[in-house]
Design a protein around this motif. Structure first.
Motif, mmCIF file in Angstrom:
data_model
loop_
_atom_site.group_PDB
_atom_site.id
_atom_site.type_symbol
_atom_site.label_atom_id
_atom_site.label_comp_id
_atom_site.label_asym_id
_atom_site.label_seq_id
_atom_site.Cartn_x
_atom_site.Cartn_y
_atom_site.Cartn_z
ATOM 1 N N LYS A 9 0.788 -1.222 -0.015
ATOM 2 C CA LYS A 9 0.163 0.107 -0.043
ATOM 3 C C LYS A 9 0.941 1.435 -0.017
ATOM 4 O O LYS A 9 0.624 2.337 -0.614
ATOM 5 C CB LYS A 9 -0.976 -0.034 1.247
ATOM 6 N N LYS A 11 4.107 1.532 -1.063
ATOM 7 C CA LYS A 11 4.567 1.502 -2.488
ATOM 8 C C LYS A 11 3.731 2.083 -3.544
ATOM 9 O O LYS A 11 3.764 2.855 -4.270
ATOM 10 C CB LYS A 11 5.191 0.338 -2.954
ATOM 11 N N THR A 12 2.409 1.662 -3.340
ATOM 12 C CA THR A 12 1.324 2.173 -4.573
ATOM 13 C C THR A 12 1.112 3.587 -4.162
ATOM 14 O O THR A 12 1.258 4.402 -5.130
ATOM 15 C CB THR A 12 -0.015 1.188 -4.146
ATOM 16 N N ILE A 13 1.023 4.051 -2.878
ATOM 17 C CA ILE A 13 0.636 5.474 -2.836
ATOM 18 C C ILE A 13 1.860 6.338 -3.178
ATOM 19 O O ILE A 13 1.492 7.419 -3.871
ATOM 20 C CB ILE A 13 0.601 5.599 -1.372
ATOM 21 N N THR A 14 3.072 6.051 -2.909
ATOM 22 C CA THR A 14 4.346 6.456 -3.406
ATOM 23 C C THR A 14 4.346 6.425 -4.865
ATOM 24 O O THR A 14 4.575 7.755 -5.407
ATOM 25 C CB THR A 14 5.659 5.773 -2.825
ATOM 26 N N ALA A 15 4.181 5.336 -5.560
ATOM 27 C CA ALA A 15 4.330 5.489 -6.959
ATOM 28 C C ALA A 15 3.329 6.123 -7.706
ATOM 29 O O ALA A 15 3.536 6.984 -8.492
ATOM 30 C CB ALA A 15 4.208 3.924 -7.417
ATOM 31 N N GLU A 16 2.248 6.195 -7.315
ATOM 32 C CA GLU A 16 1.073 7.129 -8.020
ATOM 33 C C GLU A 16 1.465 8.434 -7.725
ATOM 34 O O GLU A 16 1.312 9.332 -8.608
ATOM 35 C CB GLU A 16 -0.214 6.740 -7.141
ATOM 36 N N HIS A 17 1.904 8.864 -6.368
ATOM 37 C CA HIS A 17 2.133 10.414 -6.080
ATOM 38 C C HIS A 17 3.244 10.930 -6.823
ATOM 39 O O HIS A 17 3.214 11.957 -7.485
ATOM 40 C CB HIS A 17 2.267 10.590 -4.519
ATOM 41 N N LYS A 19 4.376 9.401 -9.735
ATOM 42 C CA LYS A 19 4.257 9.065 -11.280
ATOM 43 C C LYS A 19 5.501 8.230 -11.597
ATOM 44 O O LYS A 19 6.017 8.559 -12.596
ATOM 45 C CB LYS A 19 4.037 10.364 -11.884
ATOM 46 N N ASP A 21 7.045 3.748 -11.824
ATOM 47 C CA ASP A 21 6.607 2.555 -11.696
ATOM 48 C C ASP A 21 6.728 2.163 -10.275
ATOM 49 O O ASP A 21 7.699 2.219 -9.622
ATOM 50 C CB ASP A 21 7.169 1.747 -12.850
ATOM 51 N N VAL A 22 5.853 1.377 -9.781
ATOM 52 C CA VAL A 22 5.810 0.739 -8.211
ATOM 53 C C VAL A 22 6.786 -0.350 -8.221
ATOM 54 O O VAL A 22 7.731 -0.680 -7.168
ATOM 55 C CB VAL A 22 4.520 0.043 -7.997
ATOM 56 N N ASN A 41 7.412 17.084 -1.464
ATOM 57 C CA ASN A 41 6.783 15.773 -1.977
ATOM 58 C C ASN A 41 7.011 14.987 -0.784
ATOM 59 O O ASN A 41 6.076 13.950 -0.378
ATOM 60 C CB ASN A 41 7.484 15.073 -3.058
#
Length: 66
Positions: A9, A11-17, A19, A21-22, A41
Motif C-alpha cells: 500500500k 509503495k502504491t501510494i508513493t508510485a502514484e504520487h 508518477k 512505476d511501483v 513531496n
C-alpha cells in the motif's frame, strides 16, 4: 493488516504520487536518496500515507523519514 500488505500500500501510494512505476520501489528504497523526493513531496507523501492508514506520524519521527 500484515506487513506485506502494508508495504504494498505504501509503495502504491508513493508510485502514484511520484508518477513512477511501483516496481522501482523496493523495501529498502529511500525516498530522498533513491527517489530524489524533495521536502515538499516528502511532506505530501507523509500526509497521503497518514490519510490512507488513518494514522498520524509523531512530528519528531516525521523528520527522520528518508
Amino acid at each position: 493488516m500484515n506487513r506485506t500488505l502494508l508495504l504494498e500500500k505504501v509503495k502504491t501510494i508513493t508510485a502514484e504520487h511520484l508518477k513512477i512505476d511501483v516496481k522501482d520501489i523496493l523495501e529498502d528504497t529511500e525516498f530522498v536518496a533513491d527517489l530524489k523526493v524533495d521536502s515538499l513531496n516528502l511532506i505530501e507523501l507523509i500526509m497521503l500515507i497518514e490519510e490512507a492508514f488513518d494514522a498520524k506520524f509523531p512530528e519528531d519521527e516525521s523528520l527522520e523519514i528518508r
